[in-house]
Design a protein around this motif. Structure first.
Motif, PDB file in Angstrom:
ATOM      1  N   LEU A  12      87.757  92.128  13.822  1.00 14.01           N
ATOM      2  CA  LEU A  12      87.548  92.939  15.026  1.00 14.01           C
ATOM      3  C   LEU A  12      86.095  92.882  15.481  1.00 14.01           C
ATOM      4  O   LEU A  12      85.806  92.662  16.661  1.00 14.01           O
ATOM      5  CB  LEU A  12      87.950  94.381  14.743  1.00 14.01           C
ATOM      6  CG  LEU A  12      87.571  95.405  15.821  1.00 14.01           C
ATOM      7  CD1 LEU A  12      88.359  95.158  17.096  1.00 14.01           C
ATOM      8  CD2 LEU A  12      87.789  96.828  15.313  1.00 14.01           C
ATOM      9  N   LEU A  13      85.176  93.090  14.536  1.00 15.66           N
ATOM     10  CA  LEU A  13      83.766  93.180  14.890  1.00 15.66           C
ATOM     11  C   LEU A  13      83.150  91.832  15.247  1.00 15.66           C
ATOM     12  O   LEU A  13      82.182  91.776  16.007  1.00 15.66           O
ATOM     13  CB  LEU A  13      82.990  93.813  13.737  1.00 15.66           C
ATOM     14  CG  LEU A  13      83.378  95.261  13.400  1.00 15.66           C
ATOM     15  CD1 LEU A  13      82.638  95.736  12.171  1.00 15.66           C
ATOM     16  CD2 LEU A  13      83.130  96.182  14.587  1.00 15.66           C
ATOM     17  N   SER A  14      83.692  90.755  14.716  1.00 16.80           N
ATOM     18  CA  SER A  14      83.107  89.435  14.975  1.00 16.80           C
ATOM     19  C   SER A  14      83.755  88.708  16.145  1.00 16.80           C
ATOM     20  O   SER A  14      83.221  87.718  16.635  1.00 16.80           O
ATOM     21  CB  SER A  14      83.211  88.563  13.714  1.00 16.80           C
ATOM     22  OG  SER A  14      84.560  88.341  13.356  1.00 16.80           O
ATOM     23  N   MET A  15      84.877  89.207  16.622  1.00 17.53           N
ATOM     24  CA  MET A  15      85.689  88.495  17.603  1.00 17.53           C
ATOM     25  C   MET A  15      84.905  88.117  18.854  1.00 17.53           C
ATOM     26  O   MET A  15      85.002  86.996  19.353  1.00 17.53           O
ATOM     27  CB  MET A  15      86.909  89.338  17.982  1.00 17.53           C
ATOM     28  CG  MET A  15      87.964  88.599  18.772  1.00 17.53           C
ATOM     29  SD  MET A  15      89.442  89.641  18.973  1.00 17.53           S
ATOM     30  CE  MET A  15      90.544  88.490  19.769  1.00 17.53           C
ATOM     31  N   GLY A  16      84.136  89.040  19.376  1.00 18.68           N
ATOM     32  CA  GLY A  16      83.411  88.789  20.618  1.00 18.68           C
ATOM     33  C   GLY A  16      82.189  87.908  20.462  1.00 18.68           C
ATOM     34  O   GLY A  16      81.563  87.531  21.451  1.00 18.68           O
ATOM     35  N   ALA A  27      86.920  76.843  10.947  1.00 18.83           N
ATOM     36  CA  ALA A  27      85.818  76.314  10.132  1.00 18.83           C
ATOM     37  C   ALA A  27      84.766  77.368   9.804  1.00 18.83           C
ATOM     38  O   ALA A  27      83.797  77.070   9.105  1.00 18.83           O
ATOM     39  CB  ALA A  27      85.161  75.143  10.865  1.00 18.83           C
ATOM     40  N   GLN A  28      84.954  78.599  10.281  1.00 17.29           N
ATOM     41  CA  GLN A  28      83.968  79.647  10.032  1.00 17.29           C
ATOM     42  C   GLN A  28      83.930  80.031   8.563  1.00 17.29           C
ATOM     43  O   GLN A  28      84.968  80.231   7.934  1.00 17.29           O
ATOM     44  CB  GLN A  28      84.282  80.888  10.866  1.00 17.29           C
ATOM     45  CG  GLN A  28      83.979  80.764  12.343  1.00 17.29           C
ATOM     46  CD  GLN A  28      82.489  80.734  12.618  1.00 17.29           C
ATOM     47  OE1 GLN A  28      81.712  81.379  11.933  1.00 17.29           O
ATOM     48  NE2 GLN A  28      82.095  79.986  13.617  1.00 17.29           N
ATOM     49  N   LEU A  33      81.006  84.905   9.666  1.00 23.06           N
ATOM     50  CA  LEU A  33      81.772  86.057  10.136  1.00 23.06           C
ATOM     51  C   LEU A  33      80.971  87.344   9.991  1.00 23.06           C
ATOM     52  O   LEU A  33      80.961  88.191  10.893  1.00 23.06           O
ATOM     53  CB  LEU A  33      83.071  86.166   9.340  1.00 23.06           C
ATOM     54  CG  LEU A  33      84.100  85.050   9.532  1.00 23.06           C
ATOM     55  CD1 LEU A  33      85.242  85.204   8.543  1.00 23.06           C
ATOM     56  CD2 LEU A  33      84.637  85.041  10.957  1.00 23.06           C
ATOM     57  N   LEU A  34      80.304  87.485   8.855  1.00 21.10           N
ATOM     58  CA  LEU A  34      79.491  88.680   8.643  1.00 21.10           C
ATOM     59  C   LEU A  34      78.346  88.774   9.648  1.00 21.10           C
ATOM     60  O   LEU A  34      78.072  89.842  10.206  1.00 21.10           O
ATOM     61  CB  LEU A  34      78.925  88.670   7.222  1.00 21.10           C
ATOM     62  CG  LEU A  34      79.780  89.298   6.124  1.00 21.10           C
ATOM     63  CD1 LEU A  34      79.190  89.008   4.753  1.00 21.10           C
ATOM     64  CD2 LEU A  34      79.926  90.792   6.347  1.00 21.10           C
ATOM     65  N   ALA A  35      77.678  87.659   9.872  1.00 24.68           N
ATOM     66  CA  ALA A  35      76.560  87.646  10.822  1.00 24.68           C
ATOM     67  C   ALA A  35      77.041  88.023  12.221  1.00 24.68           C
ATOM     68  O   ALA A  35      76.378  88.780  12.941  1.00 24.68           O
ATOM     69  CB  ALA A  35      75.898  86.273  10.837  1.00 24.68           C
ATOM     70  N   ALA A  36      78.206  87.508  12.610  1.00 23.92           N
ATOM     71  CA  ALA A  36      78.753  87.820  13.930  1.00 23.92           C
ATOM     72  C   ALA A  36      79.104  89.303  14.037  1.00 23.92           C
ATOM     73  O   ALA A  36      78.866  89.941  15.070  1.00 23.92           O
ATOM     74  CB  ALA A  36      79.984  86.961  14.202  1.00 23.92           C
ATOM     75  N   ALA A  37      79.678  89.860  12.967  1.00 19.37           N
ATOM     76  CA  ALA A  37      80.042  91.276  12.976  1.00 19.37           C
ATOM     77  C   ALA A  37      78.808  92.166  13.094  1.00 19.37           C
ATOM     78  O   ALA A  37      78.797  93.134  13.861  1.00 19.37           O
ATOM     79  CB  ALA A  37      80.819  91.621  11.702  1.00 19.37           C
ATOM     80  N   ASP A 152      89.758  94.122  22.000  1.00 16.40           N
ATOM     81  CA  ASP A 152      89.967  93.325  20.794  1.00 16.40           C
ATOM     82  C   ASP A 152      90.900  94.032  19.808  1.00 16.40           C
ATOM     83  O   ASP A 152      91.691  93.379  19.116  1.00 16.40           O
ATOM     84  CB  ASP A 152      88.627  93.017  20.132  1.00 16.40           C
ATOM     85  CG  ASP A 152      87.779  92.056  20.969  1.00 16.40           C
ATOM     86  OD1 ASP A 152      88.346  91.411  21.873  1.00 16.40           O
ATOM     87  OD2 ASP A 152      86.563  91.956  20.715  1.00 16.40           O
ATOM     88  N   LEU A 153      90.835  95.349  19.738  1.00 19.35           N
ATOM     89  CA  LEU A 153      91.759  96.090  18.890  1.00 19.35           C
ATOM     90  C   LEU A 153      93.206  95.868  19.309  1.00 19.35           C
ATOM     91  O   LEU A 153      94.087  95.633  18.465  1.00 19.35           O
ATOM     92  CB  LEU A 153      91.439  97.585  18.957  1.00 19.35           C
ATOM     93  CG  LEU A 153      90.504  98.148  17.894  1.00 19.35           C
ATOM     94  CD1 LEU A 153      90.132  99.582  18.224  1.00 19.35           C
ATOM     95  CD2 LEU A 153      91.150  98.080  16.524  1.00 19.35           C
TER      96      LEU A 153
END
Length: 225
Positions: A12-16, A27-28, A33-37, A152-153
Motif C-alpha cells: 500500500l505504502l510503496s504503490m505510488g 524485479a523489486q 519496497l521499503l525505501a518507496a514506502a 490504493d487501498l
C-alpha cells in the motif's frame, strides 16, 4: 498471516512510488519496497505539515480580524482544529515510517517480499479493469479523484478478493484497519462502504452478518462531501 499483513501494508505504502509495469515490479527487492514506502510516508508528512502551517497562518489572520469582525472567529477556530488534526495525522505517518522497517526486519522477509511484489504486480496488470469497476460502484465519483491512500487501498482490496483468493471478509477488514491508520477521519467508513458496494455488484458472496464489524455508511461517498 503476519507476513501477509506486513506485505499488504508495504505494498500500500510503496504503490505510488514504484513503476507501474508488472515486469519491473516483479524485479523489486525488499530494500526497494521499503525505501518507496518510507518516501511515501515522508511525503505525506510534509504535505500534512504544510497544510497545517497554512491553516494556522490563516487562522491567526482571522483571529486578528475577529476583534472587529466576530463572524471571523468561528472560521478561525475551525482552521485551528483542522491544523491540529493534520498535525496529528502527520505524526502518525511519521511513526509509521519508523515502524515499517522494524516490522519487516522481524518478519519472514522472503514471504513479505514475495506477497508484496505479487499484490503490486497483479494490481498493475489489472488496474484499468479494477478502476472501471470501482468507478461504477462510486456512481458520481471517480477513483482518480480520490486521495492516493484511499485509491490504493481500494485497488489492493479488490485485487486480493478478485485475483488472489483472499476471503472477502479478510480483505475488507484489513483495508478498513489500514484506512484507520493512514486515511483521514472518515476514510475507513468510505473504504468499507465502497468495497461492500463492489461485493454486491460484482461478487454478491459476502453475507450481511459475516461482513466487517465496522458499520458501512448508507452512502460511501458521503465522507467526501
Amino acid at each position: 498471516m503476519q507476513a501477509r499483513r506486513i506485505a499488504r501494508e508495504l505494498a500500500l505504502l510503496s504503490m505510488g512510488q514504484l513503476p507501474t509495469k508488472p515486469e519491473k515490479l516483479s524485479a523489486q527487492d525488499l530494500e526497494g519496497l521499503l525505501a518507496a514506502a518510507v518516501r511515501s510516508l515522508v511525503g505525506e508528512v510534509q504535505d500534512a505539515l504544510e497544510k497545517a502551517s497554512g491553516d494556522l497562518q490563516r487562522s491567526q489572520e482571522q483571529l486578528l480580524e475577529s476583534e472587529t469582525r466576530t463572524t471571523q472567529l468561528a472560521g478561525a477556530r475551525a482552521m485551528v482544529q483542522d491544523a491540529i488534526a493534520g498535525t496529528q495525522q502527520a505524526i502518525n505517518n511519521l511513526g509509521g515510517s519508523l515502524q515499517i522497517p522494524e516490522l519487516v526486519q522481524g518478519s519472514n522477509q522472503k514471504a513479505v517480499r514475495s506477497y508484496a511484489v505479487e499484490v503490486l504486480s497483479v494490481a498493475a496488470l489489472h488496474r484499468q479493469a479494477v478502476d472501471a469497476e470501482l468507478d461504477q460502484v462510486m456512481v458520481a465519483w471517480q477513483v482518480k479523484r480520490l486521495a492516493q491512500i484511499d485509491r490504493d487501498l481500494l485497488r489492493l482490496a479488490v485485487v486480493e478478493m478478485q485475483f488472489l483468493g483472499v476471503p472477502d471478509r479478510v480483505a475488507i477488514n484489513e483495508a478498513v484497519e489500514l484506512a484507520k491508520r493512514y486515511s483521514d477521519e472518515d476514510g475507513y467508513r468510505f473504504i468499507n462502504g465502497v468495497l461492500r458496494r463492489w461485493l454486491e455488484q460484482f461478487r454478491n458472496q459476502l453475507p450481511q452478518e459475516d461482513g466487517p464489524k465496522t458499520a458501512a455508511p448508507t452512502d460511501p461517498q458521503s465522507s467526501l462531501v
